[in-house]
Design a protein around this motif. Structure first.
Motif, PDB file in Angstrom:
ATOM      1  N   LYS A 102       0.838  -1.394  -0.156  1.00  0.00           N
ATOM      2  CA  LYS A 102       0.062  -0.029  -0.017  1.00  0.00           C
ATOM      3  C   LYS A 102       0.724   1.269   0.112  1.00  0.00           C
ATOM      4  O   LYS A 102       0.546   2.201  -0.596  1.00  0.00           O
ATOM      5  N   LEU A 103       2.042   1.096   0.759  1.00  0.00           N
ATOM      6  CA  LEU A 103       2.922   2.385   0.890  1.00  0.00           C
ATOM      7  C   LEU A 103       3.576   2.550  -0.617  1.00  0.00           C
ATOM      8  O   LEU A 103       3.765   3.759  -1.072  1.00  0.00           O
ATOM      9  N   LYS A 104       3.878   1.452  -1.373  1.00  0.00           N
ATOM     10  CA  LYS A 104       4.397   1.588  -2.568  1.00  0.00           C
ATOM     11  C   LYS A 104       3.528   2.230  -3.667  1.00  0.00           C
ATOM     12  O   LYS A 104       3.927   2.912  -4.566  1.00  0.00           O
ATOM     13  N   LEU A 105       2.182   1.754  -3.528  1.00  0.00           N
ATOM     14  CA  LEU A 105       1.462   2.192  -4.514  1.00  0.00           C
ATOM     15  C   LEU A 105       0.910   3.710  -4.205  1.00  0.00           C
ATOM     16  O   LEU A 105       0.947   4.516  -5.323  1.00  0.00           O
ATOM     17  N   THR A 106       0.934   4.106  -2.863  1.00  0.00           N
ATOM     18  CA  THR A 106       0.652   5.258  -2.467  1.00  0.00           C
ATOM     19  C   THR A 106       1.854   6.411  -3.005  1.00  0.00           C
ATOM     20  O   THR A 106       1.663   7.410  -3.466  1.00  0.00           O
ATOM     21  N   ALA A 107       2.912   5.763  -2.805  1.00  0.00           N
ATOM     22  CA  ALA A 107       4.216   6.797  -3.225  1.00  0.00           C
ATOM     23  C   ALA A 107       4.330   6.798  -4.535  1.00  0.00           C
ATOM     24  O   ALA A 107       4.500   7.800  -5.308  1.00  0.00           O
ATOM     25  N   LEU A 108       3.907   5.924  -5.457  1.00  0.00           N
ATOM     26  CA  LEU A 108       3.912   5.866  -7.216  1.00  0.00           C
ATOM     27  C   LEU A 108       2.778   6.826  -7.329  1.00  0.00           C
ATOM     28  O   LEU A 108       2.754   7.659  -8.379  1.00  0.00           O
ATOM     29  N   MET A 109       1.695   6.823  -6.728  1.00  0.00           N
ATOM     30  CA  MET A 109       0.708   7.733  -7.206  1.00  0.00           C
ATOM     31  C   MET A 109       1.099   9.272  -6.882  1.00  0.00           C
ATOM     32  O   MET A 109       0.402   9.916  -7.683  1.00  0.00           O
ATOM     33  N   GLY A 110       1.877   9.451  -5.924  1.00  0.00           N
ATOM     34  CA  GLY A 110       2.300  10.737  -5.463  1.00  0.00           C
ATOM     35  C   GLY A 110       3.185  11.109  -6.789  1.00  0.00           C
ATOM     36  O   GLY A 110       2.993  12.446  -7.137  1.00  0.00           O
ATOM     37  N   THR A 111       3.905  10.378  -7.515  1.00  0.00           N
ATOM     38  CA  THR A 111       4.729  10.524  -8.622  1.00  0.00           C
ATOM     39  C   THR A 111       3.952  11.056  -9.611  1.00  0.00           C
ATOM     40  O   THR A 111       4.175  11.889 -10.370  1.00  0.00           O
ATOM     41  N   ILE A 236       4.223   8.374   5.697  1.00  0.00           N
ATOM     42  CA  ILE A 236       3.632   8.613   4.252  1.00  0.00           C
ATOM     43  C   ILE A 236       4.381   9.479   3.506  1.00  0.00           C
ATOM     44  O   ILE A 236       4.525   9.074   2.284  1.00  0.00           O
ATOM     45  N   ILE A 237       4.304  10.714   4.135  1.00  0.00           N
ATOM     46  CA  ILE A 237       5.146  11.810   3.252  1.00  0.00           C
ATOM     47  C   ILE A 237       6.389  11.316   2.926  1.00  0.00           C
ATOM     48  O   ILE A 237       6.780  11.859   1.843  1.00  0.00           O
ATOM     49  N   LEU A 238       7.229  10.741   3.882  1.00  0.00           N
ATOM     50  CA  LEU A 238       8.493  10.374   3.557  1.00  0.00           C
ATOM     51  C   LEU A 238       8.614   9.465   2.744  1.00  0.00           C
ATOM     52  O   LEU A 238       9.396   9.669   1.289  1.00  0.00           O
ATOM     53  N   ILE A 239       7.977   8.399   2.235  1.00  0.00           N
ATOM     54  CA  ILE A 239       8.057   7.535   1.438  1.00  0.00           C
ATOM     55  C   ILE A 239       7.707   8.040  -0.031  1.00  0.00           C
ATOM     56  O   ILE A 239       8.162   7.440  -0.944  1.00  0.00           O
ATOM     57  N   VAL A 240       6.627   8.840   0.013  1.00  0.00           N
ATOM     58  CA  VAL A 240       6.084   9.500  -1.237  1.00  0.00           C
ATOM     59  C   VAL A 240       7.359  10.607  -1.791  1.00  0.00           C
ATOM     60  O   VAL A 240       7.733  10.431  -2.800  1.00  0.00           O
ATOM     61  N   MET A 241       7.960  11.311  -0.777  1.00  0.00           N
ATOM     62  CA  MET A 241       9.105  12.104  -1.033  1.00  0.00           C
ATOM     63  C   MET A 241      10.092  11.378  -1.773  1.00  0.00           C
ATOM     64  O   MET A 241      10.961  11.681  -2.879  1.00  0.00           O
ATOM     65  N   LEU A 242      10.499  10.257  -0.980  1.00  0.00           N
ATOM     66  CA  LEU A 242      11.695   9.258  -1.341  1.00  0.00           C
ATOM     67  C   LEU A 242      11.506   8.883  -2.690  1.00  0.00           C
ATOM     68  O   LEU A 242      12.288   8.914  -3.637  1.00  0.00           O
ATOM     69  N   ARG A 243      10.159   8.336  -3.208  1.00  0.00           N
ATOM     70  CA  ARG A 243      10.094   7.921  -4.430  1.00  0.00           C
ATOM     71  C   ARG A 243      10.051   9.068  -5.523  1.00  0.00           C
ATOM     72  O   ARG A 243      10.642   8.764  -6.492  1.00  0.00           O
ATOM     73  N   LEU A 244       9.307  10.094  -5.081  1.00  0.00           N
ATOM     74  CA  LEU A 244       9.497  11.186  -6.144  1.00  0.00           C
ATOM     75  C   LEU A 244      10.996  11.538  -6.340  1.00  0.00           C
ATOM     76  O   LEU A 244      11.030  11.979  -7.571  1.00  0.00           O
ATOM     77  N   CYS A 245      11.616  11.747  -5.508  1.00  0.00           N
ATOM     78  CA  CYS A 245      12.973  12.186  -5.649  1.00  0.00           C
ATOM     79  C   CYS A 245      13.856  11.090  -6.568  1.00  0.00           C
ATOM     80  O   CYS A 245      14.642  11.519  -7.428  1.00  0.00           O
ATOM     81  N   SER A 246      13.793   9.868  -6.312  1.00  0.00           N
ATOM     82  CA  SER A 246      14.305   8.896  -7.191  1.00  0.00           C
ATOM     83  C   SER A 246      14.058   8.868  -8.490  1.00  0.00           C
ATOM     84  O   SER A 246      14.696   8.695  -9.483  1.00  0.00           O
ATOM     85  N   VAL A 247      12.685   8.983  -8.814  1.00  0.00           N
ATOM     86  CA  VAL A 247      12.112   9.066 -10.057  1.00  0.00           C
ATOM     87  C   VAL A 247      12.832  10.486 -10.881  1.00  0.00           C
ATOM     88  O   VAL A 247      13.083  10.429 -11.993  1.00  0.00           O
ATOM     89  N   ILE A 248      12.612  11.502 -10.109  1.00  0.00           N
ATOM     90  CA  ILE A 248      13.193  12.944 -10.622  1.00  0.00           C
ATOM     91  C   ILE A 248      14.684  12.850 -10.944  1.00  0.00           C
ATOM     92  O   ILE A 248      15.093  13.224 -11.848  1.00  0.00           O
ATOM     93  N   GLY A 249      15.202  12.002 -10.159  1.00  0.00           N
ATOM     94  CA  GLY A 249      16.759  11.938 -10.582  1.00  0.00           C
ATOM     95  C   GLY A 249      17.063  11.012 -11.688  1.00  0.00           C
ATOM     96  O   GLY A 249      18.068  11.239 -12.454  1.00  0.00           O
ATOM     97  N   ILE A 250      16.205  10.099 -12.064  1.00  0.00           N
ATOM     98  CA  ILE A 250      16.134   9.432 -13.171  1.00  0.00           C
ATOM     99  C   ILE A 250      15.729  10.116 -14.482  1.00  0.00           C
ATOM    100  O   ILE A 250      16.258  10.246 -15.693  1.00  0.00           O
TER     101      ILE A 250
END
Length: 321
Positions: A102-111, A236-250
């Motif tokens: 659920k956390l992974k899905l939420t993080a990706l939806m944030g991206t 929740i915010i942390l895991i969303v921000m981490l996934r967003l940062c990793s995608v932006i870095g790519i």
């Protein structure tokens, strides 16, 4: 709508929204990637009196020659990386329904929401505008539903580490500051020179500055505050921000590659200040994201849409201690 199979959680409205996002992402990104061509560019005088080159091809034909390759680079990363990850996360969440899925899905939806907001408000009006609106709406409501579906109070109970660690704290502060370091000089320079932004071109504002400085940077600091207060929303915010940062870095290097393919010359200082910072932050984001998921125990606890854990699994876990 509810569809439930053996060993799976029920198919809910939020899952339908995620499916809609996946379909819309495929349509929008494919159209964007197919727009790449450097042969139809032409020059116009913008509203600020500057001579600007227009891309002139595909759905980005009314966008600037500088910005269109950036949009196409974003499309490529969303299609090749985010769509498969989002699809996989949705399937895993439907099968298992655990905290991690659920956390992974939420993080990706944030991206996806960040991307949808960027194109809905940042791309010059074109024939795909209704698709942009649909993607923005679906991703926004899906993200809200996923966040609301998490049990914030119990998130802290299932993590073995005491957050924020020193490393996470430094990362959040540095990330929040980096967004201002990357974009604020452009704004200050334009104000001092009494003119618009240097690369404003045919646009009226820069949506990236608004999102990064107005939303993402404050969220980084808010996340740190909530983590220190032991509030699960901080997780929740942390895991969303981490996934967003990793995608932006790519995404940034891919955007740069498309700009170079289009023949755009980029000064080395710009590459270092704009791209280098985010790539470095992305590397740390990937590390901290792995660290966070490794710290989750009781992997088979289920979070229902109302935020309640599977009490049977909880009792089994407690009896084994």
């Amino acid at each position: 709508m509810t569809v439930k199979g053996k060993g799976s959680k029920q198919f809910e409205s939020v899952d339908l929204l995620v499916v809609c996002c996946i379909v819309l992402l495929i349509i929008v990104t494919l159209a964007g990637i197919c727009s790449f061509s450097t042969e139809r560019g032409y020059y116009v005088t913008n509203q600020y009196g500057d001579n600007i080159k227009i891309f002139g091809n595909g759905i980005y034909k009314y966008d600037s020659f500088f910005k269109a390759p950036i949009f196409i680079g974003s499309d490529a990363v969303m299609l090749i990386l985010v769509v498969p990850l989002l699809t996989t996360s949705l399937i895993q969440n439907l099968k298992k329904g655990t905290i991690t899925t659920k956390l992974k899905l939420t993080a990706l939806m944030g991206t996806v929401l960040y991307y949808a907001t960027s194109i809905a408000f940042g791309v010059t009006y074109n024939s795909f505008h209704l698709f942009y609106i649909a993607l923005f709406g679906c991703s926004l409501f899906a993200f809200i539903c996923l966040v609301r579906g998490m049990d914030e109070k119990k998130l802290r109970d299932v993590h073995t580490s005491i957050l924020p660690t020193k490393g996470v704290s430094i990362f959040l502060v540095c990330s929040g500051i980096a967004l201002f370091v990357a974009w604020l000089p452009d704004i200050i320079s334009s104000l001092l020179n009494h003119r618009s932004l240097e690369l404003i071109e045919v646009y009226t504002t820069e949506i990236t500055y608004v999102l990064d400085m107005g939303i993402i940077s404050p969220l980084m600091l808010l996340c740190l505050y909530l983590l220190k207060r032991k509030n699960g929303l901080g997780d929740i915010i942390l895991i969303v921000m981490l996934r967003l940062c990793s995608v932006i870095g790519i995404m940034l290097p891919v955007q740069t590659i498309f700009q170079l393919l289009a023949g755009i010359e980029l000064p080395v200082p710009v590459l270092i200040s704009k791209m280098g910072i985010f790539v470095i932050l992305a590397c740390f984001a990937v590390y901290f994201e792995r660290f966070y998921y490794k710290g989750i125990h009781a992997e088979d606890y289920e979070f229902t849409q109302e935020g309640r854990r599977n009490e049977v699994d909880l009792n089994i876990q407690e009896s084994n201690k």
